[in-house]
Design a protein around this motif. Structure first.
Motif, PDB file in Angstrom:
ATOM      1  N   ASN A 196       1.395  -1.571 -12.444  1.00  0.00           N
ATOM      2  CA  ASN A 196       1.966  -1.496 -11.098  1.00  0.00           C
ATOM      3  C   ASN A 196       0.929  -1.623  -9.990  1.00  0.00           C
ATOM      4  N   VAL A 197      -0.342  -1.722 -10.356  1.00  0.00           N
ATOM      5  CA  VAL A 197      -1.395  -1.650  -9.347  1.00  0.00           C
ATOM      6  C   VAL A 197      -1.344  -2.829  -8.374  1.00  0.00           C
ATOM      7  N   ALA A 198      -0.939  -4.003  -8.839  1.00  0.00           N
ATOM      8  CA  ALA A 198      -0.875  -5.165  -7.944  1.00  0.00           C
ATOM      9  C   ALA A 198       0.141  -4.932  -6.828  1.00  0.00           C
ATOM     10  N   GLN A 199       1.298  -4.378  -7.188  1.00  0.00           N
ATOM     11  CA  GLN A 199       2.335  -4.099  -6.195  1.00  0.00           C
ATOM     12  C   GLN A 199       1.893  -2.996  -5.233  1.00  0.00           C
ATOM     13  N   ILE A 200       1.246  -1.957  -5.763  1.00  0.00           N
ATOM     14  CA  ILE A 200       0.776  -0.850  -4.929  1.00  0.00           C
ATOM     15  C   ILE A 200      -0.305  -1.335  -3.964  1.00  0.00           C
ATOM     16  N   LYS A 201      -1.219  -2.159  -4.471  1.00  0.00           N
ATOM     17  CA  LYS A 201      -2.288  -2.702  -3.625  1.00  0.00           C
ATOM     18  C   LYS A 201      -1.718  -3.601  -2.535  1.00  0.00           C
ATOM     19  N   LYS A 202      -0.739  -4.405  -2.884  1.00  0.00           N
ATOM     20  CA  LYS A 202      -0.120  -5.290  -1.896  1.00  0.00           C
ATOM     21  C   LYS A 202       0.562  -4.482  -0.798  1.00  0.00           C
ATOM     22  N   ARG A 203       1.247  -3.392  -1.178  1.00  0.00           N
ATOM     23  CA  ARG A 203       1.896  -2.549  -0.180  1.00  0.00           C
ATOM     24  C   ARG A 203       0.857  -1.945   0.764  1.00  0.00           C
ATOM     25  N   TYR A 204      -0.232  -1.465   0.206  1.00  0.00           N
ATOM     26  CA  TYR A 204      -1.297  -0.883   1.031  1.00  0.00           C
ATOM     27  C   TYR A 204      -1.857  -1.924   2.002  1.00  0.00           C
ATOM     28  N   GLU A 205      -2.169  -3.093   1.497  1.00  0.00           N
ATOM     29  CA  GLU A 205      -2.773  -4.124   2.348  1.00  0.00           C
ATOM     30  C   GLU A 205      -1.799  -4.620   3.411  1.00  0.00           C
ATOM     31  N   ASN A 206      -0.518  -4.706   3.074  1.00  0.00           N
ATOM     32  CA  ASN A 206       0.482  -5.096   4.079  1.00  0.00           C
ATOM     33  C   ASN A 206       0.575  -4.056   5.188  1.00  0.00           C
ATOM     34  N   ASN A 207       0.545  -2.786   4.808  1.00  0.00           N
ATOM     35  CA  ASN A 207       0.560  -1.715   5.805  1.00  0.00           C
ATOM     36  C   ASN A 207      -0.666  -1.793   6.709  1.00  0.00           C
ATOM     37  N   VAL A 208      -1.821  -1.999   6.104  1.00  0.00           N
ATOM     38  CA  VAL A 208      -3.063  -2.058   6.878  1.00  0.00           C
ATOM     39  C   VAL A 208      -3.028  -3.226   7.859  1.00  0.00           C
ATOM     40  N   GLN A 209      -2.623  -4.396   7.392  1.00  0.00           N
ATOM     41  CA  GLN A 209      -2.569  -5.564   8.269  1.00  0.00           C
ATOM     42  C   GLN A 209      -1.597  -5.352   9.421  1.00  0.00           C
ATOM     43  N   THR A 210      -0.482  -4.702   9.136  1.00  0.00           N
ATOM     44  CA  THR A 210       0.502  -4.422  10.185  1.00  0.00           C
ATOM     45  C   THR A 210      -0.044  -3.422  11.194  1.00  0.00           C
ATOM     46  N   LEU A 211      -0.680  -2.371  10.704  1.00  0.00           N
ATOM     47  CA  LEU A 211      -1.192  -1.323  11.586  1.00  0.00           C
ATOM     48  C   LEU A 211      -2.394  -1.797  12.404  1.00  0.00           C
ATOM     49  N   LEU A 212      -3.192  -2.700  11.856  1.00  0.00           N
ATOM     50  CA  LEU A 212      -4.335  -3.232  12.606  1.00  0.00           C
ATOM     51  C   LEU A 212      -3.884  -3.970  13.866  1.00  0.00           C
ATOM     52  N   LYS A 213      -2.695  -4.556  13.814  1.00  0.00           N
ATOM     53  CA  LYS A 213      -2.172  -5.305  14.961  1.00  0.00           C
ATOM     54  C   LYS A 213      -1.329  -4.437  15.892  1.00  0.00           C
ATOM     55  N   TYR A 214      -1.078  -3.202  15.490  1.00  0.00           N
ATOM     56  CA  TYR A 214      -0.165  -2.350  16.248  1.00  0.00           C
ATOM     57  C   TYR A 214      -0.891  -1.751  17.454  1.00  0.00           C
ATOM     58  N   PRO A 215      -0.323  -1.876  18.652  1.00  0.00           N
ATOM     59  CA  PRO A 215      -1.047  -1.460  19.858  1.00  0.00           C
ATOM     60  C   PRO A 215      -1.185   0.049  20.035  1.00  0.00           C
ATOM     61  N   PHE A 216      -0.311   0.836  19.393  1.00  0.00           N
ATOM     62  CA  PHE A 216      -0.335   2.277  19.620  1.00  0.00           C
ATOM     63  C   PHE A 216      -0.905   3.037  18.428  1.00  0.00           C
ATOM     64  N   LEU A 217      -1.830   2.413  17.732  1.00  0.00           N
ATOM     65  CA  LEU A 217      -2.657   3.066  16.723  1.00  0.00           C
ATOM     66  C   LEU A 217      -4.102   2.773  17.116  1.00  0.00           C
ATOM     67  N   PHE A 218      -4.877   3.825  17.356  1.00  0.00           N
ATOM     68  CA  PHE A 218      -6.168   3.668  18.020  1.00  0.00           C
ATOM     69  C   PHE A 218      -7.360   3.802  17.072  1.00  0.00           C
ATOM     70  N   ARG A 219      -7.080   3.934  15.792  1.00  0.00           N
ATOM     71  CA  ARG A 219      -8.160   4.025  14.808  1.00  0.00           C
ATOM     72  C   ARG A 219      -7.978   2.892  13.803  1.00  0.00           C
ATOM     73  N   LYS A 220      -9.033   2.165  13.515  1.00  0.00           N
ATOM     74  CA  LYS A 220      -8.906   0.953  12.710  1.00  0.00           C
ATOM     75  C   LYS A 220      -9.815   0.930  11.479  1.00  0.00           C
ATOM     76  N   ASP A 221     -10.499   2.017  11.162  1.00  0.00           N
ATOM     77  CA  ASP A 221     -11.464   2.008  10.058  1.00  0.00           C
ATOM     78  C   ASP A 221     -10.793   2.307   8.715  1.00  0.00           C
ATOM     79  N   PHE A 222      -9.868   1.437   8.327  1.00  0.00           N
ATOM     80  CA  PHE A 222      -9.172   1.615   7.057  1.00  0.00           C
ATOM     81  C   PHE A 222     -10.119   1.318   5.894  1.00  0.00           C
TER      82      PHE A 222
END
Length: 305
Positions: free
Chosen positions: A9-35
């Motif tokens: 299941n690690v591929a699916q779990i890793k993909k979910r994590y990376e999708n979340n990170v990419q989404t949050l990096l672009k989000y204007p109301f999250l002020f910390r980016k050191d994922f």
């Protein structure tokens, strides 16, 4: 254990994590980016069933207790103080995150700062949970503000000063058909059970959309008739008729909500308050209410004399 339950299941779990990170990096109301990188996370989540995981703490070389991120339970009251934007700490439940997103209106729709402030007390723990939560579907409307650790001192944010957004310039938008996703039925089981007492409280609440007492034993037939006849002039308000017409495939639920909104807005004299987040305030409507109240009081005084 890792080969049997984690690696498949690690591929699916890793993909979910990376999708979340990419989404949050672009989000204007999250002020910390050191994922951190996925492989650097301190917790591995072993899928247990469709709803939850067993965490493995790598630094301690041990498993933790089962975590159900989709448990349909609200374990706290989020709406205690409506004078300020909602502030919730360490929400790691997908169900509760979606509940908040569904039940809080956009700031632009209520004419005031109305964001959901999510405060996470531990940045590393938040990053770990990005392996099993899904934030992507929660962020398009930009309702959420993320605060981490000491960033809590920024609550509430002055959006006009920091982002040049003045929400007070917007008028309150009447609640829409697809906004209503939960109906609470207050059922009276006996002739004298105190229900009317609570009804009076509900009617006077500026941010509750209520429908006065009515018998709904024929609700299926009512919805069926409305679906067949709603285009006839006068069945619904012009606003609701227009909104239904714009829906590609209106469902029975849409017609039920339209019926509810049509009657709730028409019946509830106390619905339009200055501080309501559901309906625009009308000075003319308010003055009409005052005249009606004075007339009733005058009539009652005459009876008492």
């Amino acid at each position: 254990m890792i080969q049997a339950f984690y690696l498949p299941n690690v591929a699916q779990i890793k993909k979910r994590y990376e999708n979340n990170v990419q989404t949050l990096l672009k989000y204007p109301f999250l002020f910390r980016k050191d994922f951190p990188d996925f492989d650097s996370l301190s917790v591995q989540y072993f899928p247990f069933d469709d709803n939850g995981y067993i965490p493995f703490y790598k630094n301690e070389n041990r498993f933790g207790s089962y975590i159900n991120v989709n448990d349909p339970v609200i374990d706290r009251y989020f709406f205690k103080n409506l004078d300020k934007p909602i502030l919730a700490s360490d929400v790691y439940s997908q169900y509760q995150l979606e509940y908040l997103n569904d039940n809080v209106r956009k700031s632009e729709w209520v004419g005031q700062e109305n964001h959901i402030y999510l405060h996470y007390t531990n940045w590393c723990n938040f990053c770990n949970f990005l392996s099993c939560l899904n934030f992507k579907q929660l962020l398009p409307d930009k309702k959420i503000v993320f605060l981490f650790e000491e960033e809590i001192s920024r609550y509430p944010i002055d959006f006009k000063k920091e982002f040049g957004i003045d929400y007070s310039q917007y008028q309150v938008k009447p609640i829409g058909i697809r906004e209503v996703n939960r109906l609470i039925w207050h059922t009276q089981l006996a002739a004298h059970n105190g229900g009317d007492f609570f009804n009076e409280i509900f009617y006077d609440h500026p941010n509750l959309l209520v429908f006065k007492s009515v018998m709904f034993k024929n609700i299926k037939e009512i919805v069926k008739n409305l679906r067949r006849q709603w285009k006839q002039r006068g069945k619904l308000s012009s606003r609701l008729e227009t909104e239904l017409a714009r829906l590609r495939h209106p469902t029975d639920k849409d017609f039920l909500v339209a019926l509810f909104l049509n009657n709730a807005c028409a019946c509830c004299d106390n619905f339009r308050f200055k501080n309501s987040k559901l309906q625009p305030y009308s000075e003319q409507y308010s003055e009409r209410k005052k005249r009606k109240k004075r007339s009733t009081q005058k009539r009652n005084d005459g009876i008492s004399r």
